[in-house]
Design a protein around this motif. Structure first.
Motif, PDB file in Angstrom:
ATOM      1  N   HIS A   1     -38.224  45.583  18.623  1.00  0.00           N
ATOM      2  CA  HIS A   1     -38.518  44.298  19.273  1.00  0.00           C
ATOM      3  C   HIS A   1     -39.762  44.408  20.154  1.00  0.00           C
ATOM      4  CE1 HIS A   1     -34.825  42.749  17.667  1.00  0.00           C
ATOM      5  NE2 HIS A   1     -34.174  43.805  18.149  1.00  0.00           N
TER       6      HIS A   1
ATOM      7  N   GLN B   1     -29.417  50.261  24.410  1.00  0.00           N
ATOM      8  CA  GLN B   1     -30.025  51.577  24.116  1.00  0.00           C
ATOM      9  C   GLN B   1     -30.976  52.036  25.222  1.00  0.00           C
ATOM     10  OE1 GLN B   1     -29.639  53.905  21.978  1.00  0.00           O
ATOM     11  NE2 GLN B   1     -28.529  53.055  20.248  1.00  0.00           N
ATOM     12  N   CYS B   2     -31.547  51.080  25.955  1.00  0.00           N
ATOM     13  CA  CYS B   2     -32.440  51.457  27.059  1.00  0.00           C
ATOM     14  C   CYS B   2     -32.217  50.494  28.233  1.00  0.00           C
ATOM     15  CB  CYS B   2     -33.901  51.463  26.603  1.00  0.00           C
ATOM     16  SG  CYS B   2     -34.598  49.843  26.253  1.00  0.00           S
TER      17      CYS B   2
ATOM     18  N   GLN C   1     -38.877  51.585  27.012  1.00  0.00           N
ATOM     19  CA  GLN C   1     -38.226  51.016  25.826  1.00  0.00           C
ATOM     20  C   GLN C   1     -37.786  52.143  24.899  1.00  0.00           C
ATOM     21  OE1 GLN C   1     -40.741  48.672  23.204  1.00  0.00           O
ATOM     22  NE2 GLN C   1     -38.999  47.485  22.445  1.00  0.00           N
ATOM     23  N   TRP C   2     -36.602  52.005  24.330  1.00  0.00           N
ATOM     24  CA  TRP C   2     -36.110  52.982  23.359  1.00  0.00           C
ATOM     25  C   TRP C   2     -37.149  53.117  22.247  1.00  0.00           C
ATOM     26  CZ3 TRP C   2     -32.605  51.917  18.719  1.00  0.00           C
ATOM     27  CH2 TRP C   2     -32.157  53.108  18.158  1.00  0.00           C
TER      28      TRP C   2
ATOM     29  N   CYS D   1     -36.839  51.150  18.993  1.00  0.00           N
ATOM     30  CA  CYS D   1     -36.608  49.702  19.061  1.00  0.00           C
ATOM     31  C   CYS D   1     -37.782  48.957  18.403  1.00  0.00           C
ATOM     32  CB  CYS D   1     -36.461  49.265  20.519  1.00  0.00           C
ATOM     33  SG  CYS D   1     -36.320  47.477  20.699  1.00  0.00           S
TER      34      CYS D   1
ATOM     35  N   ILE E   1     -34.135  48.315  29.560  1.00  0.00           N
ATOM     36  CA  ILE E   1     -34.833  47.028  29.539  1.00  0.00           C
ATOM     37  C   ILE E   1     -33.817  45.870  29.589  1.00  0.00           C
ATOM     38  CG2 ILE E   1     -36.376  45.506  28.220  1.00  0.00           C
ATOM     39  CD1 ILE E   1     -37.879  47.880  29.368  1.00  0.00           C
ATOM     40  N   GLY E   2     -32.739  46.014  28.841  1.00  0.00           N
ATOM     41  CA  GLY E   2     -31.722  44.953  28.811  1.00  0.00           C
ATOM     42  C   GLY E   2     -31.141  44.702  30.189  1.00  0.00           C
TER      43      GLY E   2
ATOM     44  N   CYS F   1     -36.323  41.262  23.920  1.00  0.00           N
ATOM     45  CA  CYS F   1     -35.271  42.300  24.013  1.00  0.00           C
ATOM     46  C   CYS F   1     -33.920  41.683  23.657  1.00  0.00           C
ATOM     47  CB  CYS F   1     -35.240  42.872  25.436  1.00  0.00           C
ATOM     48  SG  CYS F   1     -33.767  43.851  25.804  1.00  0.00           S
ATOM     49  N   ARG F   2     -33.152  42.386  22.836  1.00  0.00           N
ATOM     50  CA  ARG F   2     -31.832  41.890  22.415  1.00  0.00           C
ATOM     51  C   ARG F   2     -30.709  42.482  23.267  1.00  0.00           C
ATOM     52  NH1 ARG F   2     -33.988  38.441  21.617  1.00  0.00           N
ATOM     53  NH2 ARG F   2     -34.942  37.554  19.768  1.00  0.00           N
ATOM     54  N   GLN F   3     -31.052  43.190  24.286  1.00  0.00           N
ATOM     55  CA  GLN F   3     -30.093  43.764  25.235  1.00  0.00           C
ATOM     56  C   GLN F   3     -28.982  44.558  24.526  1.00  0.00           C
ATOM     57  OE1 GLN F   3     -29.583  39.912  27.616  1.00  0.00           O
ATOM     58  NE2 GLN F   3     -30.014  41.396  29.240  1.00  0.00           N
ATOM     59  N   CYS F   4     -29.424  45.444  23.631  1.00  0.00           N
ATOM     60  CA  CYS F   4     -28.457  46.221  22.848  1.00  0.00           C
ATOM     61  C   CYS F   4     -27.848  47.376  23.640  1.00  0.00           C
ATOM     62  CB  CYS F   4     -29.135  46.753  21.587  1.00  0.00           C
ATOM     63  SG  CYS F   4     -30.329  48.073  21.950  1.00  0.00           S
TER      64      CYS F   4
HETATM   65  S1  SF4 Z   1     -32.240  47.137  25.274  1.00  0.00           S
HETATM   66 FE1  SF4 Z   1     -33.827  45.784  24.425  1.00  0.00          FE
HETATM   67  S2  SF4 Z   1     -35.715  46.963  24.466  1.00  0.00           S
HETATM   68 FE2  SF4 Z   1     -34.029  48.421  24.748  1.00  0.00          FE
HETATM   69  S3  SF4 Z   1     -33.607  49.132  22.645  1.00  0.00           S
HETATM   70 FE3  SF4 Z   1     -32.230  47.404  23.032  1.00  0.00          FE
HETATM   71  S4  SF4 Z   1     -33.336  45.606  22.263  1.00  0.00           S
HETATM   72 FE4  SF4 Z   1     -34.833  47.274  22.449  1.00  0.00          FE
END
Ligand code: SF4
Length: 247
Positions: free
Chosen positions: A143, A157-158, A137-138, A141, A160-161, A152-155
């Motif tokens: 969340h 940045q990492c 995870q970033w 973040c 996970i999304g 996770c908001r699937q932004c």
């Molecule tokens: S993709 Fe998800 S977990 Fe990763 S920084 Fe964005 S919100 Fe956070």
């Protein structure tokens, strides 16, 4: 800073058996020396040497199976047991030989994965758990994905999304653990048939040793920012692994 231990991704399985063979030489030397000390020491040394030979034979069986791409079903258990038994011995031999710990661990994971693949275990998507380390995870973040990955908001940045997209596409379970204790609890609660574990060499090798009764496939994370910080992985590798497991 680039984490140099990522170089172990290409560790050849041979390294693991070579390291174990070095320990066998040590055990053999102990046997020779003990014959000059006393009968009791000789008996102990013979026992250690015989155990090492059995374990090494299992390691060689695993290596030959990997080379040929197949292993008789009856030998899967022996090869996996021997590989696990060789692991602490190989770590010790690696230390004596001055090998990087992560090279030996990476080699163990590689052998484990290849033996696991030979078993051709298949599962329904909801019998598979993708277990991720928190460092994916970033770091900034907010969340709380350790509570529920759906936070996770699937932004972007990492990864996970992207992994969440994959999870929704295939329907497997996905969880993020902050450490070994939580990882074990997640596995105990869910009792999956297969765990696809993502971690560094150290945590993955420990996890594979821990969870002997469940089919585990390991995927190493990538650490472009050093260990345990904003790590990443190749999502395509995860998808390939999941596809190979789904019935
Ligand atoms: S993709 Fe998800 S977990 Fe990763 S920084 Fe964005 S919100 Fe956070």
């Amino acid at each position: 800073m680039l984490d140099k231990s990522n170089a172990s991704h290409t560790s050849p399985p041979k390294l693991f058996v070579l390291a174990a063979a070095a320990l066998l030489v040590v055990a053999g030397s102990f046997l020779l020396i003990s014959t000059r000390i006393s009968a009791i020491w000789t008996t102990v040394a013979v026992g250690i040497f015989a155990a090492m030979v059995v374990v090494l034979l299992g390691g060689l069986t695993a290596l030959m199976g990997i080379r040929r791409g197949q292993l008789p079903k009856t030998l899967h258990g022996f090869a996996q047991w021997s590989t696990a038994a060789l692991y602490p011995a190989a770590m010790l031999a690696g230390r004596i030989l001055g090998l990087e710990k992560d090279r030996v661990r990476g080699s163990f994971i590689e052998i484990h994965n290849q033996l696991a693949a030979m078993k051709q275990v298949k599962a329904q998507p909801d019998e598979i758990l993708l277990l991720l380390p928190h460092c994916l995870q970033w770091a900034d973040c907010r969340h709380r994905i350790t509570v529920d990955v759906n936070h996770c908001r699937q932004c972007g940045q990492c990864v996970i999304g992207d992994l969440l997209d994959l999870q929704r596409q295939y329907g497997f379970h996905m969880a993020v653990a902050t450490g070994g204790t939580l990882a074990r609890k997640i596995i105990m609660d869910l009792r999956p048939k297969v765990v696809v574990g993502v971690a560094c060499e150290r945590d993955l090798a420990a996890g594979i040793q821990d969870v002997r009764k469940i089919h585990v496939v390991g995927i190493l994370n990538e650490r472009p920012n050093g260990p345990c910080y904003n790590t990443t992985l190749n999502v395509a590798d995860v998808e390939k692994t999941i596809r190979s497991l789904v019935q």
